[in-house]
Enzyme design. Structure first.
Site, short mmCIF file in Angstrom:
data_model
loop_
_atom_site.label_atom_id
_atom_site.label_comp_id
_atom_site.label_asym_id
_atom_site.label_seq_id
_atom_site.Cartn_x
_atom_site.Cartn_y
_atom_site.Cartn_z
N LYS A 70 3.94 -0.32 -1.80
CA LYS A 70 2.67 0.35 -2.10
C LYS A 70 2.66 1.74 -1.46
O LYS A 70 3.18 1.93 -0.35
CB LYS A 70 1.53 -0.51 -1.56
CG LYS A 70 0.13 -0.07 -1.98
CD LYS A 70 -0.91 -1.10 -1.52
CE LYS A 70 -2.33 -0.69 -1.88
NZ LYS A 70 -3.33 -1.71 -1.45
N SER A 145 -6.62 -3.24 -4.92
CA SER A 145 -6.03 -1.93 -5.02
C SER A 145 -4.51 -1.90 -5.13
O SER A 145 -3.95 -0.87 -5.49
CB SER A 145 -6.46 -1.09 -3.81
OG SER A 145 -5.89 -1.60 -2.61
N SER A 169 -7.03 -6.94 -1.86
CA SER A 169 -6.17 -6.06 -2.67
C SER A 169 -4.77 -6.55 -2.94
O SER A 169 -4.07 -5.95 -3.75
CB SER A 169 -6.09 -4.68 -2.03
OG SER A 169 -7.26 -3.98 -2.36
N1 GLN Z 1 -11.77 -4.20 -3.60
C1 GLN Z 1 -11.97 -4.05 -2.19
C2 GLN Z 1 -12.42 -2.67 -1.89
O1 GLN Z 1 -12.53 -1.93 -2.79
C3 GLN Z 1 -10.70 -4.40 -1.46
C4 GLN Z 1 -9.78 -3.30 -1.23
C5 GLN Z 1 -8.58 -3.68 -0.45
O2 GLN Z 1 -8.35 -4.85 -0.17
N2 GLN Z 1 -7.84 -2.66 -0.06
O3 GLN Z 1 -12.66 -2.33 -0.77
#
Ligand code: GLN
Length: 468
Positions: A70, A145, A169
């Protein structure tokens, strides 16, 4: 052909059926042909990967295996941009500890996976490099994400990948793309070299084709790191050895709050299928209650935004990040550099986070959210007194369509309801694809007590085996 697991490729490599160089070339060809439609990768450096492949030591546990990473995890000499204009020209000067450990095990970091900017999002649409598409249906999002990590593994453009999970994410895109994703216990894997979003919640973890590969990667990634003050001293285990653990005799809790919440029928069906399989395999599925389940989203978005507003303060155009070429003084330089560098979701969160930390509101929001966080953790402590693992959905619906403007930011935040609790409580949780007839994949989630990854993997492997 690239849909094979790490263990498949390790066998092929050690038997001499393919060389590490040829494997990198195969992946490069898959990226070239598939990335234009999927956009799972922001960049990849085939030359660097080929140089590492030529020197790969096949006697090491991951010798010759390329792993996608990532874009918020530092790889020395490679762009590490968090899919943001803010870090548009940043090249990491060092390897994240997770990347060092991959290399020490013989793996080859290859490919910078697309993501929501600074890991803020649930759909992969907040990337400054354009959205990632779901390989199962490119009209749909892959989740986020870690959108690129999951889409790349699902599309056969990566054998396995690293993601990061602050509120779901890793698990949610794994579920939407039909691959396996695990968020380990907070502190199991060093965060050194992971660009911080919300430091008390962030955790690196693997996205893989199957449960065995998740165990193989955890074997390499877990362990104390003096460079991360929150890194755990808990001894690491041979996670592969626990894969045969199974579920016979386990008590698995199904939170009543998770089934009454208006899940999509596909999600309900996946959950029911998991309950049936677990019962057939000798587990007992019982009801549990997580009384504060309803408050997790509010608490998470206050805490995550508060921490993000502090962590992202360093990107001011002077110490780090994009700087406008001309400015009329310091505050003009700050505001225009940050204005141009960050996308709108990141700005929304910085503003919200700054607000909840401000003098007059700190107690009303931030302190209260921390209290809720403690209650959420306590709910799990109570539940795990009577059950070994908890089963739940990953997300309330399968992957939404791309650019669905009918969803407000609040509705999008609410869809994190099942993944956030593991982050607030620091627990390990795995998302596992459930076989189904429909086009879009749907997963289920298993959560365990702190450091119960072995039990979690054993149960996930039993489900996977029953379904394959
Ligand atoms: N969807 C969550 C957010 O937008 C989780 C994001 C993540 O785990 N990085 O914060």
């Amino acid at each position: 052909m690239l849909h094979h697991s790490i263990s498949h490729w390790r066998r092929a490599l050690t038997a001499g059926q393919i060389s590490p160089t040829e494997l990198v070339q195969e992946l490069d060809a898959a990226m070239r042909s598939k990335n234009p439609a999927i956009n799972a990768f922001i960049s990849w450096d085939t030359e660097a990967a080929l140089a590492e492949a030529a020197a790969a030591d096949l006697s090491l546990p991951l010798g010759g295996i390329p792993i996608a990473v990532k874009d918020n995890i530092c790889i020395q000499g490679q762009p590490t941009r968090c899919a943001s204009r803010m870090l548009g020209n940043f090249t990491a000067p060092y390897d994240a500890t997770a990347v060092c450990r991959l290399r020490a095990a013989g793996a080859i970091p290859f490919g910078r996976a697309n993501m929501d900017e600074f890991a803020m999002g649930s759909a992969g649409e907040n990337s400054a490099f354009g959205p990632t598409h779901n390989p199962a249906n490119t009209q749909h999002v892959p989740g986020g994400s870690s959108s690129g990590s999951a889409a790349a593994v699902a599309a056969g453009m990566a054998i396995a990948a690293l993601g990061s999970d602050t509120g779901g994410s890793i698990r949610q895109p794994a579920s939407h793309c039909g691959v396996v994703g695990i968020k380990p216990t907070y502190g199991r894997i060093s965060r050194y070299g992971l660009v911080a979003f919300a430091s008390s919640l962030d955790q690196i973890g693997p996205v893989t084709q199957n449960v065995e590969d998740a165990a193989l990667l955890l074997n390499v990634l877990c362990g104390h790191d003096a460079a991360d003050s929150t890194s755990s001293l808990h001894p690491t285990e041979d996670f592969t050895a626990g894969l045969s653990g199974g579920v016979r005799g386990l008590r698995i809790g199904l939170p009543v709050e998770y089934t009454s919440a208006g899940n999509a029928p596909e999600v309900e069906a996946a959950l029911q299928k998991a309950i049936r399989t677990l019962t057939e395999a000798g587990a007992e599925v019982v009801e549990v209650s997580l009384p504060h389940a309803e408050a997790v989203v509010s608490a998470y978005y206050i805490i995550a935004c508060a921490e993000a507003s502090s962590n992202l303060a360093r990107f001011d155009g002077i110490r780090y990040g994009y700087r406008v070429p001309d400015s009329a003084g310091l505050s003009d330089l700050y505001s225009r550099s940050r204005g141009a560098g960050f996308g709108s979701e990141v700005k929304r969160r910085i503003i919200l986070g700054t607000y909840v930390l401000s003098g007059g509101y700190y107690d009303a929001y931030y302190t209260k959210a921390q209290k809720v966080r403690a209650l959420v953790a306590q709910d799990f402590t109570e539940a795990f007194k009577s059950v070994d693992l908890i089963l739940g959905p990953v997300a309330p619906t399968p992957a939404p369509r791309l650019h669905d403007d009918s969803l407000t930011p609040l509705q999008v935040y609410l869809s994190d309801i099942y993944t956030i609790p593991a982050n607030l409580a620091g627990l390990p949780a795995i998302s596992l694809p459930v076989p189904r007839a429909g086009e879009l994949p749907v997963g289920v989630q298993l959560l365990g007590p702190h450091f119960a990854e072995t039990r979690l993997l054993g149960a996930a492997a039993a489900l996977e085996a029953a379904w394959s």
